[in-house]
Design a protein around this motif. Structure first.
Motif, PDB file in Angstrom:
ATOM      1  N   ILE A  61      23.526  23.127  47.330  1.00 36.27           N
ATOM      2  CA  ILE A  61      23.751  23.502  45.935  1.00 36.27           C
ATOM      3  C   ILE A  61      22.496  24.210  45.448  1.00 36.27           C
ATOM      4  CG2 ILE A  61      24.163  22.685  43.585  1.00 36.27           C
ATOM      5  CD1 ILE A  61      25.393  20.131  44.843  1.00 36.27           C
ATOM      6  N   VAL A  62      22.668  25.404  44.884  1.00 35.26           N
ATOM      7  CA  VAL A  62      21.542  26.144  44.329  1.00 35.26           C
ATOM      8  C   VAL A  62      21.596  26.109  42.807  1.00 35.26           C
ATOM      9  CG1 VAL A  62      20.654  28.493  43.952  1.00 35.26           C
ATOM     10  CG2 VAL A  62      21.050  27.667  46.273  1.00 35.26           C
ATOM     11  N   ILE A  63      20.434  25.833  42.212  1.00 38.56           N
ATOM     12  CA  ILE A  63      20.253  25.922  40.767  1.00 38.56           C
ATOM     13  C   ILE A  63      19.499  27.205  40.495  1.00 38.56           C
ATOM     14  CG2 ILE A  63      19.246  24.836  38.728  1.00 38.56           C
ATOM     15  CD1 ILE A  63      21.430  23.142  40.107  1.00 38.56           C
ATOM     16  N   ASP A  64      19.979  28.011  39.542  1.00 37.98           N
ATOM     17  CA  ASP A  64      19.317  29.284  39.284  1.00 37.98           C
ATOM     18  C   ASP A  64      19.292  29.558  37.779  1.00 37.98           C
ATOM     19  OD1 ASP A  64      17.953  31.574  39.922  1.00 37.98           O
ATOM     20  OD2 ASP A  64      19.486  32.364  41.267  1.00 37.98           O
ATOM     21  N   SER A  65      18.522  30.579  37.400  1.00 33.61           N
ATOM     22  CA  SER A  65      18.344  30.889  35.983  1.00 33.61           C
ATOM     23  C   SER A  65      17.789  32.290  35.827  1.00 33.61           C
ATOM     24  CB  SER A  65      17.369  29.870  35.363  1.00 33.61           C
ATOM     25  OG  SER A  65      16.937  30.293  34.082  1.00 33.61           O
ATOM     26  N   VAL A  66      18.054  32.910  34.671  1.00 34.75           N
ATOM     27  CA  VAL A  66      17.460  34.214  34.366  1.00 34.75           C
ATOM     28  C   VAL A  66      16.098  34.071  33.698  1.00 34.75           C
ATOM     29  CG1 VAL A  66      19.763  35.216  34.048  1.00 34.75           C
ATOM     30  CG2 VAL A  66      18.482  34.438  32.040  1.00 34.75           C
ATOM     31  N   SER A  67      15.725  32.856  33.325  1.00 30.47           N
ATOM     32  CA  SER A  67      14.554  32.633  32.474  1.00 30.47           C
ATOM     33  C   SER A  67      13.280  33.260  33.019  1.00 30.47           C
ATOM     34  CB  SER A  67      14.338  31.135  32.268  1.00 30.47           C
ATOM     35  OG  SER A  67      15.360  30.578  31.497  1.00 30.47           O
TER      36      SER A  67
ATOM     37  N   CYS B  97      22.836  29.070  36.332  1.00 32.05           N
ATOM     38  CA  CYS B  97      24.081  28.915  37.070  1.00 32.05           C
ATOM     39  C   CYS B  97      23.916  27.898  38.194  1.00 32.05           C
ATOM     40  CB  CYS B  97      24.570  30.247  37.647  1.00 32.05           C
ATOM     41  SG  CYS B  97      23.516  30.962  38.918  1.00 32.05           S
ATOM     42  N   ILE B  98      25.069  27.412  38.641  1.00 37.90           N
ATOM     43  CA  ILE B  98      25.177  26.605  39.848  1.00 37.90           C
ATOM     44  C   ILE B  98      25.862  27.475  40.890  1.00 37.90           C
ATOM     45  CG2 ILE B  98      26.148  24.509  40.872  1.00 37.90           C
ATOM     46  CD1 ILE B  98      26.470  23.452  37.970  1.00 37.90           C
ATOM     47  N   VAL B  99      25.361  27.432  42.123  1.00 40.13           N
ATOM     48  CA  VAL B  99      25.984  28.189  43.201  1.00 40.13           C
ATOM     49  C   VAL B  99      26.196  27.247  44.388  1.00 40.13           C
ATOM     50  CG1 VAL B  99      25.907  30.299  44.569  1.00 40.13           C
ATOM     51  CG2 VAL B  99      24.565  30.151  42.467  1.00 40.13           C
ATOM     52  N   SER B 100      27.427  27.183  44.889  1.00 32.51           N
ATOM     53  CA  SER B 100      27.721  26.322  46.032  1.00 32.51           C
ATOM     54  C   SER B 100      29.030  26.771  46.680  1.00 32.51           C
ATOM     55  CB  SER B 100      27.843  24.861  45.602  1.00 32.51           C
ATOM     56  OG  SER B 100      28.154  24.028  46.708  1.00 32.51           O
TER      57      SER B 100
END
Length: 396
Positions: free
Chosen positions: A229-235, A247-250
C-alpha cells in the motif's frame, strides 16, 4: 462535567506544532524566528496548478467523486507508470491529504488492539493516526550511528505477533531523510509475505532523492501485489501543502474497496484542490531538477555547518528535506522551548522540532532534534549560527 475519552487523552501532541505559541510570543516581542521545525517548503508552487484554479469557470462548486475524479485518477496513474509503478486508476483512492490516506488505510486493515510495526524515529503523526484508530505502534529502533539504516530482519521478526497487521515505512524518511534501497525493500517483502502482513510505504518525498540514488517503490516490486500500500500526497512534491490532496495506491482490490467506503463516509475530497492537483501533473521535469539541486545545496550547507558545532552529531540525509541532529543537551524539548522563550541572538532565534515526539519508545530521542532545510542558504547558515550560540549559553 462530561468526560473526555481515553483515546482523546492519549492522543499525542504534535512535536512540530506544540511550540507554536512560544514562537508567536517571541515574534510579538520583536524577535525574528527562523522556522526549521516544519516541512513547509519555500519553493514556489507550479504556476500551472495556481492558474488552473484561478482561470476555472465553475459556476456551482459541487461534490467530487468520493474516490476522486476519474480524470485525475487516470492522469495520476500515468504519472505512476512513468515512475515504474504499474497501476491504473482503479488502484487509486484520492484523499484529503496524506493524513487522511493513512487514517483510511489503518481503518481498513486493523481493528482496535491490533499492532503496526514502524522503524523509529518516524513521522510523529503515525502515533496520532494509530491512537485515533485504537491501534498500537510497535517500534523497531534505528540508530543515528548508522545513519538510521533499516534495522536487522531479526529485529522485525521478534516483534511480530498474532496482532501484527502491517509494517509501515516512510521512504525517503521523515524525520531522518533516510532512503531505503531496493535490497532493503526486498528484505521487507520477505517478512510481509512470510507472515502475511501489509507493507505500507509513505512515499510522499519520492521526487527528492540525492547523490545519484534512486527511489524504489514497494509497488514496483513483483510479488507484493496483495501486500503493498502506497501513501502519497501533492504537498511536498509540488509545494502544495495547503491543497490537502493525497491518495492511497494499491493493487489489493479488497483493500481498495474497503478504503472507498471510508471515502464515501466523508463524501469527497475538495474540488478546487483536485483541479489544482490534476493540473500540477503537467509540471515539467525541469521544475523537479531545479528543486532537487536547491535541496542538495541546502542539505550540504546545513550538514557542514552543524558538523562545526562541538558535541553535535548529525545524520546525512539521502532524501526528503530533513535531518536529525543529536545535541549536547539532556532534554531537547526543554531546549527547544528555552531557545524561543528565553534566548535571542541579535534579536533572532530559531524553532526546531524536538525529536522525542518522533519516537514511541519512552526516553528515546531526548537529546535529538529534527531540522527541516526548507529555508534559503543564507537563512540556513544564520540559523545554525544562532543554534551554536544558543547551545553555548544553554550549557552554561
Amino acid at each position: 462535567m462530561p468526560s473526555i475519552s481515553n483515546k482523546g487523552i492519549q492522543m499525542p501532541e504534535s512535536p512540530i506544532r506544540k511550540l507554536v505559541p512560544y514562537a508567536e510570543d517571541a515574534k510579538k516581542r520583536g524577535v525574528k524566528v527562523f522556522h526549521l521545525n516544519i516541512g513547509q517548503p519555500d519553493i514556489k508552487t507550479p504556476q500551472v496548478a495556481l492558474d488552473a484554479v484561478k482561470n476555472n469557470t465553475i459556476e456551482t462548486l459541487s461534490y467530487a467523486r468520493s474516490e476522486g475524479s476519474e480524470e485525475y485518477r487516470n492522469k495520476l496513474a500515468n504519472y505512476y507508470v512513468k515512475n515504474n509503478i504499474p497501476v491504473n486508476s482503479s488502484n487509486i483512492v484520492v484523499t484529503t491529504g496524506g493524513s487522511e490516506a493513512l487514517l483510511f488505510t489503518i481503518g481498513s486493515i486493523t481493528d482496535p488492539g491490533d499492532e503496526i510495526i514502524i522503524p523509529e524515529p518516524f513521522y510523529a503523526n503515525y502515533n496520532g493516526f494509530s491512537t485515533a484508530s485504537g491501534v498500537s505502534v510497535v517500534p523497531v529502533i534505528s540508530s543515528i550511528d548508522d545513519n538510521f539504516a533499516l534495522p536487522k530482519i531479526e529485529d522485525f521478526e521478534k516483534l511480530i505477533t498474532a496482532k501484527t497487521k502491517a509494517i509501515l515505512i516512510c521512504n525517503p524518511g521523515n524525520p531522518t531523510g533516510y532512503l531505503y534501497s531496493e535490497e532493503e525493500i526486498k528484505k521487507l517483502k520477505e517478512i510481509v509475505l512470510k507472515h502475511d502482513l501489509f507493507l505500507i510505504a509513505d512515499e510522499v518525498y519520492r521526487e527528492f532523492t540525492y547523490d545519484g540514488l534512486n527511489h524504489t517503490s514497494v509497488l514496483s516490486i513483483d510479488g507484493l501485489e496483495n501486500n503493498a500500500i502506497v501513501i502519497d500526497s501533492v504537498s511536498k512534491r509540488y509545494s502544495m501543502c495547503g491543497a490537502r490532496i493525497g491518495c492511497i495506491v494499491s493493487k489489493n482490490e479488497e483493500f481498495i474497496k474497503t478504503a472507498v467506503k471510508f471515502a464515501q463516509a466523508r463524501l469527497s475530497p475538495p474540488t478546487y484542490a483536485l483541479i489544482a492537483s490534476e493540473a500540477a501533473l503537467d509540471t515539467p521535469q525541469s521544475y523537479f531538477d531545479d528543486v532537487k539541486e536547491e535541496y542538495v545545496s541546502r542539505r550540504n550547507i546545513l550538514i557542514s555547518e552543524l558538523q562545526k558545532i562541538d558535541g553535535v552529531k548529525v545524520a546525512n540525509p539521502k532524501g526528503a528535506f530533513y535531518c536529525v541532529a543529536e545535541l549536547p543537551v539532556k532534554d531537547s524539548d526543554h531546549f527547544a522551548q528555552w531557545i524561543l522563550e528565553s534566548f535571542n541572538h541579535n534579536n533572532e532565534t530559531v524553532m526546531v522540532a524536538p525529536a522525542s515526539g518522533f519516537y514511541s519508545t519512552a526516553g528515546e530521542g531526548k537529546n535529538q532534534v529534527r531540522i527541516a532545510y526548507v529555508l534559503n542558504e543564507k537563512d540556513l547558515k544564520r540559523s545554525v549560527e544562532i543554534l551554536a550560540e544558543a547551545l553555548k549559553q544553554y550549557q552554561n
